[in-house]
Design an enzyme around this catalytic site. Structure first.
Site, mmCIF file in Angstrom:
data_model
loop_
_atom_site.group_PDB
_atom_site.id
_atom_site.type_symbol
_atom_site.label_atom_id
_atom_site.label_comp_id
_atom_site.label_asym_id
_atom_site.label_seq_id
_atom_site.Cartn_x
_atom_site.Cartn_y
_atom_site.Cartn_z
ATOM 1 N N ARG A 74 45.723 26.711 43.506
ATOM 2 C CA ARG A 74 44.344 26.471 43.944
ATOM 3 C C ARG A 74 43.537 25.775 42.848
ATOM 4 O O ARG A 74 42.690 24.919 43.133
ATOM 5 C CB ARG A 74 43.701 27.811 44.326
ATOM 6 C CG ARG A 74 42.291 27.685 44.920
ATOM 7 C CD ARG A 74 41.889 28.991 45.591
ATOM 8 N NE ARG A 74 40.568 28.890 46.199
ATOM 9 C CZ ARG A 74 39.469 29.459 45.708
ATOM 10 N NH1 ARG A 74 39.542 30.166 44.592
ATOM 11 N NH2 ARG A 74 38.312 29.322 46.320
ATOM 12 N N HIS A 78 41.432 22.397 43.497
ATOM 13 C CA HIS A 78 39.993 22.334 43.242
ATOM 14 C C HIS A 78 39.671 21.351 42.125
ATOM 15 O O HIS A 78 38.553 20.833 42.065
ATOM 16 C CB HIS A 78 39.455 23.725 42.916
ATOM 17 C CG HIS A 78 39.224 24.567 44.131
ATOM 18 N ND1 HIS A 78 38.040 25.218 44.389
ATOM 19 C CD2 HIS A 78 40.025 24.842 45.197
ATOM 20 C CE1 HIS A 78 38.124 25.868 45.547
ATOM 21 N NE2 HIS A 78 39.326 25.655 46.048
ATOM 22 N N VAL A 82 37.509 17.142 42.945
ATOM 23 C CA VAL A 82 36.228 16.904 42.273
ATOM 24 C C VAL A 82 36.467 16.003 41.066
ATOM 25 O O VAL A 82 37.096 16.424 40.097
ATOM 26 C CB VAL A 82 35.584 18.233 41.830
ATOM 27 C CG1 VAL A 82 34.225 17.974 41.182
ATOM 28 C CG2 VAL A 82 35.431 19.177 43.015
ATOM 29 N N ASN A 106 33.709 27.902 44.094
ATOM 30 C CA ASN A 106 34.499 28.362 42.951
ATOM 31 C C ASN A 106 34.048 29.700 42.383
ATOM 32 O O ASN A 106 34.857 30.465 41.845
ATOM 33 C CB ASN A 106 34.433 27.327 41.820
ATOM 34 C CG ASN A 106 35.063 25.993 42.191
ATOM 35 O OD1 ASN A 106 35.927 25.938 43.061
ATOM 36 N ND2 ASN A 106 34.633 24.931 41.546
ATOM 37 N N HIS A 205 48.155 27.952 52.050
ATOM 38 C CA HIS A 205 47.591 29.259 52.360
ATOM 39 C C HIS A 205 48.649 30.253 52.820
ATOM 40 O O HIS A 205 48.319 31.400 53.136
ATOM 41 C CB HIS A 205 46.499 29.116 53.426
ATOM 42 C CG HIS A 205 45.243 28.505 52.900
ATOM 43 N ND1 HIS A 205 44.159 28.213 53.699
ATOM 44 C CD2 HIS A 205 44.885 28.126 51.640
ATOM 45 C CE1 HIS A 205 43.200 27.673 52.959
ATOM 46 N NE2 HIS A 205 43.619 27.610 51.708
ATOM 47 N N ASP A 250 48.239 34.605 54.855
ATOM 48 C CA ASP A 250 49.462 34.680 55.658
ATOM 49 C C ASP A 250 49.772 36.154 55.803
ATOM 50 O O ASP A 250 50.216 36.811 54.858
ATOM 51 C CB ASP A 250 50.599 33.939 54.946
ATOM 52 C CG ASP A 250 51.948 34.080 55.642
ATOM 53 O OD1 ASP A 250 52.013 34.807 56.664
ATOM 54 O OD2 ASP A 250 52.910 33.481 55.173
#
Length: 330
Positions: A74, A78, A82, A106, A205, A250
């Protein structure tokens, strides 16, 4: 009475369509150029022990805490969404400098900074001032995926670290857990990624957890959620309070990188609104069904999408710097 010529409308619509297509093509071209500047063998001479050092550190961290694999993955996502894959997400607030870590998507949810700092220290010990934090993030994400049972893929290297960050872009460009399908598709397109890339990357995910605050509105306000799951989730996510309580995205195999996430969507088991949007009568339904029945296709598409995502907005050559500390500029 206002009269508008149909041919004028058609021309305007055609021009708008061409404009959107041109923007997407330009983004893809930029990504291709950036990718061409990266190389799988970038550290072969300057730091041959880099990849092995990162791999060992990631494996140890994930074995201690299986959730850490999803956290490192992640962090890379992220970062790339950006300013591009430039390690800007790792820059912490200090003095007059404002980073991205307190942006709404965040704040209080990103983790793994200590693991990245540890990896950076280990790499610095074998090759000082050589390996960027951005490359460490990209490799750590891949190694996390592999450690959790996901597909191996070749990470292109040679990124350099930014000296800036953007709180505003983090707030505007990172997908929201409440995103519609149209918003997800357009948001990824703005980064030069296709709808297939978006669905495949959403498959990340299959590992990791979501905070109650990010799925409460779905839990108490949407009907397309498996009722057995809803009852279990409500026990840990009340209508008020418990914002930070966690649930796996999940619900079948939360610590294994597999295609169970997509099979869950077919049964309305998507914990996040944005996840269930991938299978909700829209344009991505067929792809979700394909991934659910063909794990190999998902693995291949995910690996390819990670390589493309890892090339977004990279700094190379003399751009940026090689940070000595990932949390601050030199």
């Amino acid at each position: 009475m206002i009269v508008v010529k149909l041919d004028t409308v058609s021309s305007t619509m055609a021009a708008a369509s061409v404009s959107v297509q041109t923007i997407v093509l330009l983004l893809l071209a930029v990504a291709a150029v950036a990718s061409a500047q990266l190389s799988a063998t970038f550290y072969d001479s300057s730091c041959p022990r880099a990849l092995g050092t990162i791999r060992s550190a990631v494996t140890a961290a994930v074995n201690r805490d299986p959730r850490m694999g999803a956290s490192l993955l992640r962090l890379h996502f992220h970062d790339c969404f950006v300013q591009g894959c430039d390690a800007s997400v790792l820059l912490s607030d200090r003095g007059s400098f404002t980073g991205e870590q307190n942006a709404f998507p965040n704040r209080g949810s990103l983790r793994g900074f200590d693991v990245v700092d540890s990896i950076k220290a280990q790499v610095e010990a074998v090759c000082p001032r050589t390996v960027s934090c951005a490359d460490i993030l990209a490799v750590a994400a891949r190694d996390s995926v592999v450690t959790l049972g996901g597909p191996p893929y070749t990470v292109l290297l040679g990124r350099r670290d930014s000296t800036t960050a953007s709180l505003s872009q983090a707030n505007s460009d990172l997908p929201s857990p409440g995103s519609s399908l149209a918003s997800l598709i357009s948001g990824f397109a703005r980064k030069g990624l296709t709808t297939t890339d978006m669905v495949a990357l959403s498959g990340a995910h299959t590992v990791g957890q979501a905070q109650c605050t990010n799925f409460r509105s779905r839990l108490y306000g949407e009907s397309n959620l498996n009722q057995s799951d809803a009852a279990a989730l409500r026990a840990n996510c009340p209508q008020s309070g418990g914002d930070g309580n966690l649930a796996p995205m999940d619900l079948a195999t939360p610590n294994t990188f597999d295609a169970a996430f997509f099979r869950g969507l077919l049964s309305q088991r998507g914990v996040l609104h944005s996840d269930q949007q991938l299978f909700s009568g829209g344009s991505t339904d067929a792809l979700v069904q394909s991934y659910a029945s063909n794990a190999g296709q998902f693995r291949n598409d995910f690996a390819a999408a990670m390589v493309r995502m890892g090339s977004i907005g990279v700094l190379t050559g003399s751009q940026g710097q090689i940070r000595l500390s990932c949390s601050s500029v030199n």
